[in-house]
Design a protein around this motif. Structure first.
Motif, mmCIF file in Angstrom:
data_model
loop_
_atom_site.group_PDB
_atom_site.id
_atom_site.type_symbol
_atom_site.label_atom_id
_atom_site.label_comp_id
_atom_site.label_asym_id
_atom_site.label_seq_id
_atom_site.Cartn_x
_atom_site.Cartn_y
_atom_site.Cartn_z
ATOM 1 N N GLY A 97 0.926 -1.278 -0.502
ATOM 2 C CA GLY A 97 -0.144 -0.130 -0.132
ATOM 3 C C GLY A 97 1.042 1.002 -0.126
ATOM 4 N N SER A 98 0.459 2.732 0.077
ATOM 5 C CA SER A 98 0.717 3.334 0.219
ATOM 6 C C SER A 98 0.630 3.943 1.228
ATOM 7 N N VAL A 99 2.020 4.479 2.189
ATOM 8 C CA VAL A 99 2.666 5.201 3.647
ATOM 9 C C VAL A 99 3.526 6.264 2.988
ATOM 10 N N GLN A 100 3.077 7.406 3.911
ATOM 11 C CA GLN A 100 4.257 8.169 4.498
ATOM 12 C C GLN A 100 5.605 7.578 5.165
ATOM 13 N N ALA A 101 6.174 8.727 4.648
ATOM 14 C CA ALA A 101 8.075 7.941 4.828
ATOM 15 C C ALA A 101 7.457 8.572 6.417
ATOM 16 N N GLY A 102 8.896 7.560 7.381
ATOM 17 C CA GLY A 102 8.259 6.517 8.556
ATOM 18 C C GLY A 102 7.276 6.252 9.169
ATOM 19 N N GLY A 103 6.905 5.813 7.969
ATOM 20 C CA GLY A 103 5.397 4.916 8.574
ATOM 21 C C GLY A 103 5.825 3.161 8.583
ATOM 22 N N SER A 104 5.387 2.724 8.416
ATOM 23 C CA SER A 104 5.363 0.781 8.751
ATOM 24 C C SER A 104 4.159 0.191 7.832
ATOM 25 N N LEU A 105 4.533 -0.962 7.348
ATOM 26 C CA LEU A 105 3.385 -1.950 6.319
ATOM 27 C C LEU A 105 4.136 -2.988 7.066
ATOM 28 N N ARG B 45 11.294 4.881 4.183
ATOM 29 C CA ARG B 45 12.063 6.041 3.640
ATOM 30 C C ARG B 45 10.958 5.846 1.895
ATOM 31 N N PRO B 46 10.843 7.327 1.274
ATOM 32 C CA PRO B 46 10.771 7.290 -0.413
ATOM 33 C C PRO B 46 11.698 6.108 -1.106
ATOM 34 N N GLU B 47 12.922 5.930 -0.592
ATOM 35 C CA GLU B 47 13.551 4.513 -1.494
ATOM 36 C C GLU B 47 12.921 3.337 -1.249
ATOM 37 N N ASP B 48 12.902 3.350 -0.409
ATOM 38 C CA ASP B 48 12.049 2.167 -0.497
ATOM 39 C C ASP B 48 10.366 1.321 -1.463
ATOM 40 N N THR B 49 10.008 2.776 -2.048
ATOM 41 C CA THR B 49 9.294 2.183 -2.765
ATOM 42 C C THR B 49 9.748 1.451 -3.938
ATOM 43 N N LEU C 137 8.534 -2.498 -5.580
ATOM 44 C CA LEU C 137 7.281 -3.905 -5.868
ATOM 45 C C LEU C 137 8.066 -5.272 -5.434
ATOM 46 N N TYR C 138 7.336 -5.465 -4.916
ATOM 47 C CA TYR C 138 7.816 -6.531 -3.534
ATOM 48 C C TYR C 138 7.598 -7.452 -3.508
ATOM 49 N N TYR D 129 10.285 -20.559 -6.586
ATOM 50 C CA TYR D 129 8.549 -20.001 -6.543
ATOM 51 C C TYR D 129 9.098 -18.819 -6.241
ATOM 52 N N TRP D 130 7.881 -17.362 -7.231
ATOM 53 C CA TRP D 130 8.018 -16.376 -7.160
ATOM 54 C C TRP D 130 5.912 -16.213 -6.568
ATOM 55 N N GLY D 131 5.828 -14.927 -6.119
ATOM 56 C CA GLY D 131 4.325 -14.097 -5.531
ATOM 57 C C GLY D 131 4.301 -13.569 -7.117
ATOM 58 N N GLN D 132 3.463 -13.185 -6.629
ATOM 59 C CA GLN D 132 2.549 -12.174 -8.669
ATOM 60 C C GLN D 132 3.561 -10.998 -7.992
ATOM 61 N N GLY D 133 3.432 -10.550 -6.126
ATOM 62 C CA GLY D 133 4.379 -9.229 -6.047
ATOM 63 C C GLY D 133 3.426 -8.373 -5.650
ATOM 64 N N THR D 134 3.178 -7.456 -4.518
ATOM 65 C CA THR D 134 2.503 -6.072 -3.653
ATOM 66 C C THR D 134 3.664 -5.492 -3.934
ATOM 67 N N GLN D 135 2.959 -3.822 -4.181
ATOM 68 C CA GLN D 135 3.554 -2.709 -4.240
ATOM 69 C C GLN D 135 3.424 -1.394 -3.234
ATOM 70 N N VAL D 136 4.553 -1.169 -3.278
ATOM 71 C CA VAL D 136 4.587 -0.652 -1.989
ATOM 72 C C VAL D 136 5.307 0.837 -1.962
ATOM 73 N N THR D 137 4.992 1.743 -1.770
ATOM 74 C CA THR D 137 4.457 3.721 -2.041
ATOM 75 C C THR D 137 4.902 4.239 -1.026
ATOM 76 N N VAL D 138 6.109 4.999 -0.836
ATOM 77 C CA VAL D 138 6.322 5.769 0.405
ATOM 78 C C VAL D 138 6.686 7.058 -0.605
ATOM 79 N N SER D 139 5.836 8.221 0.176
ATOM 80 C CA SER D 139 5.634 9.564 -0.257
ATOM 81 C C SER D 139 6.345 9.657 1.075
ATOM 82 N N SER D 140 6.889 11.135 0.542
ATOM 83 C CA SER D 140 7.875 12.087 1.339
ATOM 84 C C SER D 140 6.989 13.037 2.196
#
Length: 124
Positions: free
Chosen positions: A10-18, A86-90, A92-93, A113-124
């Motif tokens: 998902g999307s999170v601000q810098a400093g946040g957690s997922l 951090r924004p640089e953690d943005t 596809l995981y 074996y691989w999953g399909q990926g999940t998007q992580v977006t970190v905004s500043s």
């Protein structure tokens, strides 16, 4: 066929957690291991960390202390807790798994074996 399904991005601000989760369709940790990778636009696939059946983990120095991998073997589920994002953690995981622990854990070519990926977006 082994299936891996990620969730929790998902999307999170810098400093946040997922916390990301990855469910694997069959038990396969016995001699193998699982790992998280990520890929940002225009960059190569990068290892985030790995865990084996016994729960031993390894991380790159750049992520140690911020990212934590854990597992629930009874549920065949792998987790990636990401703090102080951090924004640089943005990126596809992806979660990945392999049956044999050979070579470097961060070599994505060694994973079966691989999953399909999940998007992580970190905004500043």
């Amino acid at each position: 066929q082994v299936n891996l399904v990620e969730s929790g991005g998902g999307s999170v601000q810098a400093g946040g957690s997922l916390r990301l989760s990855c469910t694997i369709s069959e038990f396969m940790f016995d001699n193998g291991c699982a790992a998280w990778f990520r890929q940002a636009p225009g960059k190569g696939r990068e290892g985030v960390g790995t865990i084996d059946y016994a729960g031993s983990t390894s991380y790159p120095k750049s992520m140690k202390g911020r990212f934590t991998i854990s597992q629930n073997n009874a549920k065949n589920t792998l987790y990636l807790q990401m703090n102080s994002l951090r924004p640089e953690d943005t990126a596809l995981y992806y979660c990945a798994a392999r049956r044999l622990r050979i070579g470097s854990w961060s070599d994505f070519n060694l994973y079966n074996y691989w999953g399909q990926g999940t998007q992580v977006t970190v905004s500043s």
